[in-house]
Design a protein around this motif. Structure first.
Motif, short mmCIF file in Angstrom:
data_model
loop_
_atom_site.label_atom_id
_atom_site.label_comp_id
_atom_site.label_asym_id
_atom_site.label_seq_id
_atom_site.Cartn_x
_atom_site.Cartn_y
_atom_site.Cartn_z
N SER A 183 0.83 -1.20 0.00
CA SER A 183 0.00 0.00 0.00
C SER A 183 0.87 1.25 0.00
O SER A 183 2.03 1.23 0.40
N PRO A 198 0.14 5.33 1.09
CA PRO A 198 -0.75 6.42 1.50
C PRO A 198 -0.74 7.55 0.49
O PRO A 198 0.21 7.69 -0.31
N ARG A 237 -12.35 11.83 -0.51
CA ARG A 237 -11.16 11.73 0.32
C ARG A 237 -10.31 10.60 -0.24
O ARG A 237 -10.78 9.47 -0.40
N GLU A 268 -7.83 7.77 -0.26
CA GLU A 268 -7.29 6.76 0.65
C GLU A 268 -6.10 6.05 -0.02
O GLU A 268 -5.76 6.35 -1.16
N ARG A 317 -12.40 0.72 11.79
CA ARG A 317 -12.50 2.09 11.28
C ARG A 317 -13.95 2.42 10.93
O ARG A 317 -14.36 2.34 9.77
N ASN A 361 -17.21 4.24 9.70
CA ASN A 361 -17.32 5.34 8.73
C ASN A 361 -18.70 5.97 8.68
O ASN A 361 -18.92 6.89 7.89
N ILE A 410 -17.44 3.71 0.01
CA ILE A 410 -16.12 3.20 -0.36
C ILE A 410 -16.13 2.99 -1.87
O ILE A 410 -16.70 2.02 -2.37
N THR A 454 -8.61 3.53 -3.63
CA THR A 454 -9.81 3.73 -2.81
C THR A 454 -10.06 5.21 -2.59
O THR A 454 -9.12 5.98 -2.33
N PHE A 500 -13.05 7.68 -0.36
CA PHE A 500 -14.21 7.77 0.51
C PHE A 500 -15.06 8.95 0.07
O PHE A 500 -14.53 10.00 -0.33
#
Length: 292
Positions: free
Chosen positions: A62, A64, A109, A111, A142, A144, A149, A260, A262
């Motif tokens: 991953s 960020p 947002r 992700e 987490r 939400n 998603i 991803t 949000f």
């Protein structure tokens, strides 16, 4: 009307415009599939198509939105290549979503970006973590509170399709499992937060989504008999869905990028079509700790 897969033409990532029918299909839980729209790798990036690039201790690689790659092993040169590839993918995925769904743009947002170099069929996981079982995405730690998603996926494999099953509509599934889930208990949510098991207070919506996720995955009869559409996402193709609403399972595939986003449910074109809207309507009242 719910459509599991909607196929769209064209190879371009930028400058796309959506028809109302595509937006409706996406917001009702369908998958938008772009069979000719691949993410192109440079010649040096082809070297990143290796399963051993993933650290065995990490589920996936991953990156960020503001940071460097995590969960990867390799030489400094390979890690720099990987960072650049994933940043470029994030940029193209964001361009695609902004162009196709301008109503979302100001409210997204970003992700982490994910690279999944491991063959799905050979992974051994617990029933709760096994993505080979039909499920909707929900995060145990987490909460939400109804935020969507939205995910963009691309198959990097030059030879093999990524095999998915896409299930029935979210509402049809919820009608079956919602009567089975225990009532939401706010004191439990407060306890989980105080023990730092969750990062914030779990809402009634989060409780429902996690229970639906677990009931679906645990029910082997449902896994065998539930309606499904088999999707073979071709090499160098891309697909988009709201993974908290699309019932999906992956049977096989290796080398995939995923981005991803949000999105607050109220900034959809049709908030009432979101899982929060559906579960609120089915409950006949506002859900505790969540709002449209």
């Amino acid at each position: 009307m719910y459509q599991a897969i909607v196929e769209l033409p064209g190879a371009e990532w930028a400058g796309r415009q959506s028809e109302d029918s595509s937006i409706q299909a996406l917001e009702r839980g369908g998958v938008l599939y772009f069979p000719s729209m691949g993410f192109e790798l440079s010649a040096p990036e082809q070297r990143l198509l290796r399963a051993d690039l993933r650290d065995p201790k990490a589920r996936n690689i991953s990156q960020p939105a503001r940071g460097v790659v995590k969960g990867a092993t390799g030489t400094p040169e390979e890690l720099e290549l990987l960072n650049g590839m994933m940043r470029r993918y994030r940029h193209q995925a964001l361009q695609l979503v902004n162009d196709m769904f301008p109503r979302y743009s100001a409210h997204l947002r970003i992700e982490p970006t994910s690279y999944r170099p491991t063959e799905v069929a050979s992974r051994v996981q617990s029933w709760r973590a096994d993505d080979r079982r039909l499920h909707v995405d929900a995060f145990p730690s987490r909460p939400n509170r109804g935020e969507r998603i939205l995910r963009v996926f691309s198959n990097l494999n030059p030879q093999q399709p990524r095999m998915w099953r896409v299930g029935e509509s979210f509402e049809a599934m919820a009608e079956q499992f919602l009567p089975l889930i225990p009532a939401f208990r706010p004191w439990e949510a407060r306890l989980l937060r105080s023990l730092r098991i969750t990062k914030s207070l779990r809402s009634e919506y989060d409780h429902m989504m996690l229970q639906l996720h677990d009931h679906m995955k645990r029910d082997l009869h449902y896994q065998r008999e539930a309606p499904r559409t088999v999707a073979a996402f071709a090499p160098s193709s891309t697909w988009v869905c709201f993974s908290d609403q699309t019932l999906h399972a992956v049977d096989s595939g290796q080398f995939m990028l995923e981005q991803t986003f949000f999105l607050p449910a109220q900034h959809q074109y049709r908030p009432d079509q979101s899982p929060l809207g559906i579960l609120t309507r089915m409950a006949g009242r506002p859900l505790q700790g969540a709002r449209l």
